[in-house]
Design a protein around this motif. Structure first.
Motif, short mmCIF file in Angstrom:
data_model
loop_
_atom_site.label_atom_id
_atom_site.label_comp_id
_atom_site.label_asym_id
_atom_site.label_seq_id
_atom_site.Cartn_x
_atom_site.Cartn_y
_atom_site.Cartn_z
N HIS A 131 0.65 -1.23 0.20
CA HIS A 131 0.09 0.04 -0.14
C HIS A 131 0.90 1.34 -0.09
O HIS A 131 0.34 2.38 -0.59
CB HIS A 131 -0.86 -0.05 1.16
N ARG A 194 -16.27 -3.62 5.89
CA ARG A 194 -14.88 -4.17 6.46
C ARG A 194 -13.78 -3.94 5.51
O ARG A 194 -13.90 -4.19 4.37
CB ARG A 194 -15.10 -5.58 6.68
N ARG A 195 -12.67 -3.52 6.20
CA ARG A 195 -11.47 -3.19 5.51
C ARG A 195 -10.20 -4.33 6.17
O ARG A 195 -10.20 -4.04 7.65
CB ARG A 195 -10.90 -1.94 5.47
N SER A 196 -9.78 -5.33 5.65
CA SER A 196 -8.82 -6.05 6.37
C SER A 196 -7.79 -6.19 5.36
O SER A 196 -7.81 -6.19 4.42
CB SER A 196 -9.44 -7.33 6.88
N LEU A 197 -6.42 -6.52 6.10
CA LEU A 197 -5.24 -7.00 5.41
C LEU A 197 -4.44 -7.96 6.14
O LEU A 197 -4.62 -8.02 7.27
CB LEU A 197 -4.44 -5.58 5.22
N HIS A 362 0.25 -0.65 13.76
CA HIS A 362 -1.24 -0.18 14.01
C HIS A 362 -1.02 1.33 14.23
O HIS A 362 -0.71 1.60 15.28
CB HIS A 362 -2.10 -0.85 15.01
N SER A 367 -6.41 0.68 13.44
CA SER A 367 -7.03 -0.53 13.55
C SER A 367 -8.23 -0.45 14.86
O SER A 367 -8.54 -1.52 15.42
CB SER A 367 -6.04 -1.51 14.13
N LYS A 375 -11.96 -2.96 16.37
CA LYS A 375 -10.76 -3.75 15.37
C LYS A 375 -9.85 -4.35 15.97
O LYS A 375 -9.60 -4.27 17.62
CB LYS A 375 -10.52 -2.70 14.09
N ASP A 402 -4.96 4.87 7.71
CA ASP A 402 -5.65 4.18 8.88
C ASP A 402 -6.72 4.95 9.45
O ASP A 402 -7.36 4.46 10.30
CB ASP A 402 -4.34 4.40 9.81
N TRP A 406 -8.81 -0.50 9.89
CA TRP A 406 -8.76 -1.59 9.09
C TRP A 406 -8.67 -2.70 10.25
O TRP A 406 -8.07 -2.52 11.20
CB TRP A 406 -7.32 -1.53 8.75
N GLU A 407 -8.65 -3.98 9.87
CA GLU A 407 -8.46 -5.00 10.57
C GLU A 407 -7.09 -5.65 10.09
O GLU A 407 -6.79 -6.00 8.94
CB GLU A 407 -9.52 -6.33 10.72
N LYS A 408 -6.13 -5.75 11.09
CA LYS A 408 -4.75 -5.96 10.35
C LYS A 408 -4.03 -7.24 10.85
O LYS A 408 -4.27 -7.49 12.35
CB LYS A 408 -3.75 -4.86 10.71
#
Length: 448
Positions: A131, A194-197, A362, A367, A375, A402, A406-408
């Protein structure tokens, strides 16, 4: 493996898979098949994008994003014509595909697909996606040379990944525009429920931790000196980032004989690697550079054909003025000379502000709370993990991305040194089985 045929029975949810650099739909076959096992055709339609295969990924994030957006629109139209309109959209990007996906959803947003009554954006997920680009934030002349040379070995995609391009007349690299507040790309990303990586903490030779985790630090450099916890049920591959990562207490010094034995064992194990670098790598480098030059020329030709509308895509539909609102010209110089970029491995401590403090990648509540949910949130002191020497643009990207929430999920793959491929089980090999744990978690968290 493109769009499934025949079309699924009556799904209302489309999940789009976007492969990475030099890739093809087969790279995401395990992700596809695991999703299909969990969600039958009556609940989920899966589009494994097939328009950016192989050398076509040299053509840049913009052109790749237009191809993906066009492929999605074609699929939506085909399903609608069969009497099966799609109401929900999820997007999964792997490696470069995560950036291509971010561009594509901005185009869809601009085209009105996210308006009320059309598509509801549900899951946006990336696996090992850079990213923040791939500029190396390390000291040493060899890293600075790579930041200059590497950017010129992958045509437009290389320039964009190393942040030395200028997108349209914004005066900014494309990746900075993708993360610009109030732009269509960020507006689109913010619409997803939802946004996660998923990010490798070790041995990802294609996209290292700081960029795939959207972070200013890398606490996993001294991996054996850390205490951390795993997510219950996903041990020992998914780290629980909601729990603190701490440095282990200093151990007593080991006996001299044990120290010598350990060093000797490491030296013996390093012999094959030394042979590779001295005998094979020079020849491989020559072939790589020759092929890169050829592919760069071919990519330039494809880009020109695309811009002239000779590739079957009506580019004018996607050429919104700058594709962002309230864009101002950048004050910084264009990143053409990477040798003048910051060369320190870490910033001096006094340059790290409170907004840069982090642990396990984070940032500033990145997060934290989003969509009313807690999150994978972690707060921690700055002192233990110093800030990497990133560019001013990269720091801005981190802050903007951020803020969306995000869920990281840091991923620790132990058994192979090619974790970039293992994280999605890119090939059906037993040594990539740890990636099945990661994909299993992704599917289990998938909001249908």
């Amino acid at each position: 493996m493109g769009t499934e045929s025949p079309f699924s029975a009556e799904p209302d949810h489309l999940c789009v898979l976007v492969h990475g650099l030099w890739g093809n739909p087969k790279h995401l076959a395990y992700v596809h098949d695991t999703l299909r096992d969990a969600f039958p055709p009556s609940r989920l339609h899966i589009l494994n994008c097939a328009r950016n295969v192989g050398a076509f990924t040299y053509d840049g994030i913009e052109l790749g994003g237009e191809r993906v957006a066009h492929e999605i629109e074609e699929t939506l139209a085909a399903l609608a014509s069969e009497g099966r309109p799609i109401r929900k959209l999820s997007v999964v990007g792997y490696s470069l595909g995560g950036l291509v996906a971010r561009y594509a959803i901005g185009l869809l947003y601009h085209q009105g697909w996210f308006a009320e009554g059309k598509l509801e954006p549900i899951n946006f997920v990336t696996f090992a996606s850079p990213h923040l680009g791939v500029r190396t934030p390390l000291k040493g002349w060899h890293n600075q040379v790579w930041n200059v040379v590497g950017a010129r070995t992958l045509s437009m995609s290389g320039r964009q990944l190393f942040l030395i391009d200028e997108f349209r007349d914004t005066g900014k690299p494309l990746l900075e525009v993708l993360a610009q507040k109030e732009g269509v790309f960020m507006e689109a990303l913010g619409r997803f429920k939802r946004r996660s990586l998923y990010t490798n903490i070790l041995n990802d030779r294609s996209a290292v931790y700081y960029t795939t985790a959207i972070t200013k630090t890398d606490p996993f450099v001294g991996l054996h000196d850390l205490n951390f916890s795993y997510l219950k049920g996903y041990e020992p591959n998914l780290i629980d980032a909601s729990k603190p990562i701490t440095l282990k207490a200093e151990e007593q010094s080991v006996p001299l004989w044990e120290w010598i034995t350990t060093r000797a064992r490491r030296a013996i194990h390093a012999i094959p690697l030394i042979a590779f670098f001295t005998l094979i790598l020079p020849l491989a480098t020559v072939f790589f550079l020759l092929n890169s030059g050829y592919q760069t020329v071919k990519s330039g030709q494809r880009i020109r054909l695309h811009e002239s509308g000779q590739t079957g895509i009506q580019t004018r539909l996607y050429k919104v003025p700058l594709l962002v609102r309230n864009v101002r010209r950048a004050a910084e110089e264009v990143y053409e000379n990477m040798n003048s970029a910051q060369a320190e491995e870490y910033l001096e401590e006094e340059h790290a502000t409170d907004s840069q403090t982090t642990r396990a990648g984070h940032e500033d509540g990145g997060s934290g709370q989003a969509n009313g949910k807690e999150k994978n949130k972690v707060k921690a002191p700055y002192a233990e993990f110093p800030t990497l020497a990133l560019t001013a643009g990269q720091f801005e990207m981190i802050r903007a991305l951020d803020e969306l929430g995000w869920e990281k999920y840091p991923v620790y793959i132990h058994k192979v040194h090619h974790t970039h491929a293992a994280i999605i089980v890119r090939m059906p090999k037993p040594r990539f089985d740890e990636g099945k744990v990661v994909v299993g978690h992704f599917v289990g968290a998938f909001d249908i």
